[in-house]
Design an enzyme around this catalytic site. Structure first.
Site, PDB file in Angstrom:
ATOM      1  N   SER A 273      -1.199  19.645  38.626  1.00 18.36           N
ATOM      2  CA  SER A 273      -2.385  19.749  39.494  1.00 18.36           C
ATOM      3  C   SER A 273      -2.288  21.070  40.238  1.00 18.36           C
ATOM      4  O   SER A 273      -1.225  21.692  40.279  1.00 18.36           O
ATOM      5  CB  SER A 273      -2.418  18.605  40.506  1.00 18.36           C
ATOM      6  OG  SER A 273      -1.571  18.887  41.609  1.00 18.36           O
ATOM      7  N   ASP A 274      -3.377  21.515  40.836  1.00 18.43           N
ATOM      8  CA  ASP A 274      -3.263  22.643  41.759  1.00 18.43           C
ATOM      9  C   ASP A 274      -2.812  22.087  43.115  1.00 18.43           C
ATOM     10  O   ASP A 274      -2.676  20.873  43.307  1.00 18.43           O
ATOM     11  CB  ASP A 274      -4.587  23.428  41.842  1.00 18.43           C
ATOM     12  CG  ASP A 274      -4.352  24.866  42.321  1.00 18.43           C
ATOM     13  OD1 ASP A 274      -3.277  25.142  42.891  1.00 18.43           O
ATOM     14  OD2 ASP A 274      -5.241  25.717  42.139  1.00 18.43           O
ATOM     15  N   TYR A 275      -2.617  23.001  44.041  1.00 19.78           N
ATOM     16  CA  TYR A 275      -1.975  22.695  45.320  1.00 19.78           C
ATOM     17  C   TYR A 275      -2.691  21.582  46.088  1.00 19.78           C
ATOM     18  O   TYR A 275      -3.828  21.741  46.513  1.00 19.78           O
ATOM     19  CB  TYR A 275      -1.996  23.965  46.169  1.00 19.78           C
ATOM     20  CG  TYR A 275      -0.990  24.011  47.280  1.00 19.78           C
ATOM     21  CD1 TYR A 275       0.121  24.823  47.175  1.00 19.78           C
ATOM     22  CD2 TYR A 275      -1.153  23.270  48.435  1.00 19.78           C
ATOM     23  CE1 TYR A 275       1.049  24.890  48.191  1.00 19.78           C
ATOM     24  CE2 TYR A 275      -0.230  23.326  49.455  1.00 19.78           C
ATOM     25  CZ  TYR A 275       0.871  24.137  49.323  1.00 19.78           C
ATOM     26  OH  TYR A 275       1.796  24.204  50.338  1.00 19.78           O
ATOM     27  N   ASN A 276      -2.026  20.478  46.232  1.00 19.78           N
ATOM     28  CA  ASN A 276      -2.564  19.386  47.041  1.00 19.78           C
ATOM     29  C   ASN A 276      -3.864  18.812  46.478  1.00 19.78           C
ATOM     30  O   ASN A 276      -4.618  18.148  47.206  1.00 19.78           O
ATOM     31  CB  ASN A 276      -2.842  19.909  48.462  1.00 19.78           C
ATOM     32  CG  ASN A 276      -2.448  18.902  49.508  1.00 19.78           C
ATOM     33  OD1 ASN A 276      -1.769  17.918  49.215  1.00 19.78           O
ATOM     34  ND2 ASN A 276      -2.892  19.111  50.729  1.00 19.78           N
ATOM     35  N   ALA A 277      -4.128  19.092  45.202  1.00 20.43           N
ATOM     36  CA  ALA A 277      -5.436  18.712  44.651  1.00 20.43           C
ATOM     37  C   ALA A 277      -5.623  17.197  44.577  1.00 20.43           C
ATOM     38  O   ALA A 277      -6.751  16.714  44.567  1.00 20.43           O
ATOM     39  CB  ALA A 277      -5.626  19.340  43.274  1.00 20.43           C
TER      40      ALA A 277
END
Ligand code: BGC
Length: 732
Positions: A273-277
């Site tokens: 996932s992307d950051y904190n997605a």
């Protein structure tokens, strides 16, 4: 139809080794492998004095972390790998990641600049160098390349992209993935992470993270080809994007992550996932709780959770309750372990700090590469009355502007590991080039930063210094543009003009009537039609990295004949955005009232895609088609002769575009299908040939099937998207 194949790397041996490990792991340990944290995020609890890193060290000791990113160096990497080796039962090393976007310690030009070189082989070399440097610090996972097709210069992340074209981006994608992953010895190998999958570059209004809504056709024609190329090149991971796409955020988008990526393309690597997605699934409004977010993402095919901690907090319970099948977790863990095994991390989790001599030798080599890459990234946009190249001796040169003696901003966005002290400023580059044979006068004029973007004034004292420097000189080199924090993530702009007082600076200098050479150092194309009125020469120099000043000086004085070409269309105004060459004709092409036009502006760009000047001239002749009529499965080729008619050696980027004149589905006016570099001595002729076959001719028909439809195709070969000689091919 052309068969496409994905480079197989997950061998039966790797699979077996991973499966044997999985069979011995607890559920918590498995979910730990799917969990990644940002080591750079380290607040300290004021009451307990405990830092996030203290907590993470504990988690690592318990085998509850699979990956970490944003570490600072080999010692820290080895320290964390030691925690695993000494405290965990299965000793599965961490996959250590980092945003190595355009170099690591040796900062290369931003990706948009490297794209201007139209030289994927060069990007292969910069990607390889960056991976070797980062791996020496224990970073085995580079979050690159960024291959989002970007058509909107308001979007700050256009700087990280390869620009607007699917083919150019695809070729860079392959080269970047292969370059990043070229080393395969344990302790040296790195995994790439093409991103952001998918559609992130088409955020509405160029506002970062904004909604993306696009047809399946546009998705498959424009956005996906670079990702498919990355997968075929053997990318070991892919990062899902933040954005929603057609209503479903990417990290919970089964259509993207399973149907296309796994079922259609056969991707076997990690989806991160992307950051904190995962947390953002709640904000997007598709999950009502952390548990729900977790369930959505894991069932959609997201293997690794970047930083939200949701998987670790909820996934074991969801599995125990039967809401997530245990096999889903096992499949994700298998992919993660397979990548770690492939990289040789299980054999060699620690990095050896290179000797001082070896580090120095690499640095010298990479610095030379940085200069070569920067030279090739520069695009000459205007050169009236051949004001360039400048004379080195006997002249007097003013070097003026906020970026003239600036060693920070040429690093560009995402250059955490680069140091301003390693950057050669333009002033220093010019001074090195001319030595004592020319007089150089410097004045900053004004400074530019996000905080002073709207500042309107130049002080009297500053103007006086600028005018003084200019008056003493035969020519003025004006270094203009954007500071590094104006592009990159979360750096969207509504204006494409020069920020701050730079226009006033230009106008003040221009009043003296000296020839002006404008050097634009920016992370995006700027819409500056007014500048042509003042500057005899304009050079798009982007943010060029550590060798910025030397490379620009090389071009200014003709030691390097500029060969860069625009990888994006440069608009005249923000109002024209999005503007890109790969557009449709419409039922009413521009041409007067009730056509698709503007009442207050032309629809033509300031500079077209593919455009760039040279100090020499190239003439195209003898465009020929080998077979003017072919069957749907047939092949033809188009060739051209290019002659260097000037008196300087130079490189021409020969570009080939196609249009399917009548198809069952409307087609773009032009589509890039190939390009090549011809290096030609004065008077020399070269030959460029482009293959025409299924890959170039096929379209997605109205049933979304890739088909070559009979009919006439026009093919152009020329120096940019707005010109060129044409021939026709008929497919029967
Ligand atoms: C960016 C990614 C990056 C990640 C880790 C995110 O904010 O969108 O491109 O890889 O952070 O730093």
């Amino acid at each position: 139809m052309t068969e496409r194949s994905t480079r197989a790397w997950l061998t039966p041996e790797i699979r077996q080794q991973a499966e044997q490990l999985i069979a011995r792991m607890s559920l918590d340990e498995k979910v730990g492998q799917m969990t990644q944290y940002d080591w750079g995020f380290n607040p300290i609890n004021p009451e307990t004095g405990v830092s996030v890193r203290d907590l993470l060290r504990d988690e690592i000791r318990q085998g509850r972390v699979g990956s970490i990113f944003n570490l600072s160096g080999a010692e820290e990497a080895n320290e964390l790998q030691r925690l695993i080796a000494e405290h965990t039962e299965h000793r599965i090393p961490l996959l250590i990641g980092r945003d190595v976007i355009h170099g690591y310690k040796t900062v290369f030009p931003i990706p948009l600049a490297q794209a201007s070189a139209w030289n994927p082989a060069l990007a292969y070399r910069t990607a390889e160098a960056a991976s070797r440097e980062s791996m020496a610090d224990g970073v085995a996972w580079v979050f690159a390349p960024m291959i989002d097709v970007s058509r909107d210069p308001r979007w700050g992340r256009i700087a990280e992209s390869i620009g607007e074209d699917p083919l150019l981006t695809s070729q860079y994608s392959r080269a970047w993935v292969e370059g990043s992953q070229v080393a395969d010895a344990p302790g040296q190998a790195t995994a790439s992470c093409p991103k952001h999958y998918a559609g992130y570059g088409l955020a509405e209004a160029g506002r970062d993270y904004n909604t993306v809504d696009l047809s399946d056709r546009e998705l498959r024609d424009v956005i996906l080809p670079p990702f498919r190329e990355a997968v075929e090149a053997g990318a070991l991971s892919i990062m899902a994007s933040f954005n929603e796409i057609n209503g479903i955020p990417a990290c919970a988008n089964e259509y993207l992550l399973k149907t296309i990526l796994r079922d259609e393309w056969g991707f076997e690597g990690i989806v991160a996932s992307d950051y904190n997605a995962l947390q953002e699934l709640i904000v997007h409004g598709v999950a009502g709780s952390e548990e729900e977010a977790c369930e959505l993402a894991v069932l959609a095919g997201c293997d690794m959770d970047m930083h939200s901690g949701f998987y670790m907090r909820h996934l074991p319970k969801l599995v125990r309750e039967g809401r997530v099948p245990a096999s889903v977790v096992d499949t994700s863990v298998l992919r993660i372990l397979a990548v770690k095994i492939k990289l040789g991390l299980l054999e060699q989790p620690f990095v050896e700090v290179p000797s001082v001599e070896a580090a120095e030798a690499a640095r010298v080599q990479f610095t030379a590469l940085a200069r070569e890459a920067a030279q090739q990234s520069i695009v000459l946009l205007r050169n009236e009355a051949q004001v360039l190249p400048l004379q080195k001796s006997g002249s007097s040169i003013a070097v003026i502007g906020p970026f003239a003696h600036n060693r920070k901003d040429p690093l560009g966005c995402w250059a955490f590991d680069g140091k301003p002290e390693d950057v050669v400023s333009l002033l220093d580059g010019i001074r090195h080039a001319v030595g004592s044979s020319a007089a150089v006068h410097y004045a900053e004029g004004c400074s530019v930063s996000v905080d002073t973007m709207a500042a309107s004034g130049l002080t009297e004292a500053n103007i006086e210094q600028v005018l003084e420097a200019a008056r003493q000189s035969d020519v003025v080199v004006l270094a203009l543009g954007e500071s590094l924090e104006m592009s990159g993530e979360s750096r969207s702009r509504t204006s494409l003009d020069l920020p701050g007082a730079q226009r006033q600076l230009v106008e003040a200098v221009a009043a003296l009537g000296k020839p002006i050479v404008a050097v634009l150092m920016s992370g995006r194309p700027l819409a500056l039609p007014w500048l042509e009125q003042y500057a005899s020469a304009i050079m798009q120099a982007w943010h060029l990295g550590v060798q910025s000043g030397n490379a620009i000086a090389d071009v200014l004085f003709g030691d390097y004949n500029p060969s860069g070409r625009l990888p994006v269309t440069v608009p005249r105004s923000v109002g024209q955005v999005p503007i890109y060459y790969y557009r449709k004709k419409t039922g009413r092409p521009p041409g007067g009232v009730y056509s698709s036009y503007y009442i207050d502006s032309t629809t033509e760009p300031l500079y077209p895609f593919g455009y760039g000047l040279s100090y020499t001239a190239f003439q195209y002749s003898a465009i020929t088609v080998s077979d003017a009529s072919i069957g749907v499965a047939g092949k033809s080729s188009v060739s051209v002769t290019v002659t260097n008619t000037g008196d300087t050696a130079g490189t021409e980027i020969v570009q080939c575009y196609i249009r399917d004149e009548v198809a069952s589905v409307t087609q773009p006016l032009k589509k890039l299908i190939g390009f090549c570099r011809l290096q030609l001595a004065p008077g020399e002729s070269g030959y460029a040939a482009f293959e025409i076959g299924e890959r170039q001719l096929a379209i997605l028909d109205k049933d979304m099937k890739r088909t070559v439809e009979p009919g006439r195709f026009t093919i152009w070969v020329g120096p940019n998207a707005s010109s060129g000689d044409a021939v026709s091919i008929v497919v029967e």
